[in-house]
Design an enzyme around this catalytic site. Structure first.
Site, short mmCIF file in Angstrom:
data_model
loop_
_atom_site.label_atom_id
_atom_site.label_comp_id
_atom_site.label_asym_id
_atom_site.label_seq_id
_atom_site.Cartn_x
_atom_site.Cartn_y
_atom_site.Cartn_z
CE LYS A 37 26.53 5.15 49.53
NZ LYS A 37 26.15 5.14 48.11
CE LYS A 57 19.93 9.83 45.56
NZ LYS A 57 20.87 9.10 44.77
CE LYS A 60 26.92 10.77 46.08
NZ LYS A 60 27.20 9.42 45.65
N1 AQP Z 1 16.13 6.35 45.62
C1 AQP Z 1 16.48 5.72 44.51
N2 AQP Z 1 15.53 5.39 43.60
C2 AQP Z 1 15.87 4.74 42.46
N3 AQP Z 1 17.12 4.34 42.18
C3 AQP Z 1 18.09 4.62 43.06
N4 AQP Z 1 19.43 4.38 43.09
C4 AQP Z 1 19.96 4.88 44.22
N5 AQP Z 1 19.00 5.46 44.95
C5 AQP Z 1 17.82 5.33 44.27
C6 AQP Z 1 20.14 3.64 42.04
O1 AQP Z 1 20.87 2.59 42.64
C7 AQP Z 1 21.99 2.28 41.81
C8 AQP Z 1 23.22 2.05 42.63
O2 AQP Z 1 23.55 3.19 43.32
P1 AQP Z 1 25.01 3.46 43.83
O3 AQP Z 1 25.57 2.28 44.45
O4 AQP Z 1 25.78 4.14 42.78
O5 AQP Z 1 24.71 4.37 44.99
P2 AQP Z 1 24.26 5.78 45.01
O6 AQP Z 1 23.57 6.31 43.82
O7 AQP Z 1 25.47 6.49 45.45
O8 AQP Z 1 23.20 5.45 46.14
P3 AQP Z 1 22.64 6.48 47.09
O9 AQP Z 1 21.97 5.84 48.22
O10 AQP Z 1 21.87 7.43 46.29
O11 AQP Z 1 23.98 7.05 47.65
P4 AQP Z 1 24.31 8.52 47.99
O12 AQP Z 1 23.46 8.86 49.15
O13 AQP Z 1 25.78 8.45 48.34
O14 AQP Z 1 24.01 9.33 46.78
C9 AQP Z 1 22.13 3.43 40.82
O15 AQP Z 1 21.71 2.99 39.55
C10 AQP Z 1 21.19 4.48 41.35
O16 AQP Z 1 20.61 5.23 40.31
#
Ligand code: AQP
Length: 332
Positions: free
Chosen positions: A198, A195, A112
């Site tokens: 967002k 994966k 990030k």
């Molecule tokens: N692709 C995925 N497959 C399975 N689990 C996923 N999670 C996120 N993406 C996948 C799970 O969602 C939960 C909440 O996530 P978060 O709100 O902490 O967001 P994040 O991990 O920051 O979501 P993103 O989309 O992956 O954001 P970025 O792009 O910013 O990294 C967690 O339990 C996560 O494991």
């Protein structure tokens, strides 16, 4: 009952399919068997620049989506992280216990911060995993239901819990990750080697649950597959098709072998058309339920207020013990 704790960020507005299948879906079933604590992690959301009005709206939107997904405030404790000040307080203690080197090894931070330009990343983004440690330890959680991308942070939580317990006496439950193999990682529909996320996905590869159902159907139909024709679950050789099968299987409760059977002799087009319908049937009522919670903000806020009160009673006890163990003089 064993206890579970997990959180979701309110940054993106809509949850995506990875969030739902990887995490939130498990939260819903665990509330039946566990003492469950779930939160919207707004403190985590400000580790990257945010617009205040958007954050406020997205925090309520996240809570509404959790309720729409099936969380029941009678069966679990649902709250907003900033309503429980003990998270930030315990995080400070954990910051002082964690090594700079071990925090530097967190791959999510590396990814990030690289995206933002390392110099521009906030110190908050760096200590994000330590706040997560505090989130979990405050509730003495036995298990943490998350997607695979969070495994390293749970490992850090275990290490710091053990370190604290070793140094100051038994204080924290050492938690385990609860990661379901099948849905641990949902992949981008356009690039099934990464994966669904967002920040990293292209709009066409990312299914947001609150998008127009028609747009969602279109994304499913244009998902990247491969040059063969056989519908077979083989994540190594056929990552795109396997991802579609995982999504289909989880949303319908049909086993993958059964799905393979169903599509013998049929092409990818048939699979995608059917999955698009499954998706539309899933997101349409989800959107409606979310909107119904948003239309009644008083009820929503009162659910969150009750949740925060319950969460605080647990968090305050853990924090008081922790403060005592590290040697702070109690406030009279
Ligand atoms: N692709 C995925 N497959 C399975 N689990 C996923 N999670 C996120 N993406 C996948 C799970 O969602 C939960 C909440 O996530 P978060 O709100 O902490 O967001 P994040 O991990 O920051 O979501 P993103 O989309 O992956 O954001 P970025 O792009 O910013 O990294 C967690 O339990 C996560 O494991």
């Amino acid at each position: 009952r064993p206890r579970v704790l997990s959180g979701i960020q309110p940054t993106a507005g809509s949850f995506h399919l990875g969030n739902y299948l990887g995490a939130v879906r498990q939260w819903v079933s665990l509330q039946e068997t566990h003492d469950a604590y779930y939160m919207v992690v707004d403190l985590h959301a400000i580790t990257i620049p945010q617009d205040p009005a958007e954050l406020r709206a997205n925090t309520r939107l996240a809570a509404a989506q959790l309720l729409a997904a099936g969380l029941d405030p009678e069966r679990c404790t649902l709250f907003v992280q900033s309503h429980v000040p003990e998270h930030a307080q315990l995080a400070w203690v954990m910051n002082c216990l964690a090594g700079f080197g071990e925090a530097s090894r967190m791959t999510q931070f590396k990814d990030k911060s690289a995206k933002q330009g390392a110099d521009r990343a906030s110190v908050g983004l760096f200590t994000y995993p330590i706040l997560q440690v505090a989130d979990i330890l405050l509730y003495q959680a036995n298990e943490v239901p998350v997607g695979e991308d969070q495994r390293q942070h749970i490992e850090l939580t275990r290490d710091l819990a053990e370190r604290f317990n070793g140094r100051f006496g038994e204080t924290f439950t050492v938690p385990k990750p609860h990661i379901l193999k099948e849905t641990a990682k949902i992949y981008d529909l356009q690039d099934p080697s990464i994966k669904m996320s967002k920040s990293a996905s292209t709009p066409k590869g990312l299914i947001n649950l609150l998008d127009e159902p028609k747009a969602t159907a279109k994304k499913v139909k244009s998902a990247v597959t491969d040059t063969e024709t056989e519908i077979r679950f083989d994540p190594q050789a056929k990552p795109g098709v396997s991802n579609l099968l995982t999504i289909y299987s989880t949303l319908t409760g049909t086993g993958i072998p059964e799905l393979q059977e169903k599509y013998v002799g049929k092409g990818y087009g048939a699979l995608k058309t059917d999955l698009a319908e499954v998706m539309v049937d899933f997101v349409t009522p989800f959107r409606e339920r979310t909107q119904a919670y948003l239309d009644d903000p008083e009820t929503l806020d009162s659910i969150l207020a009750k949740g925060a009160e319950k969460a605080r009673s647990v968090a305050a006890e853990t924090l008081a013990t922790t403060y005592d163990r590290v040697g702070f003089v109690p406030a009279k």
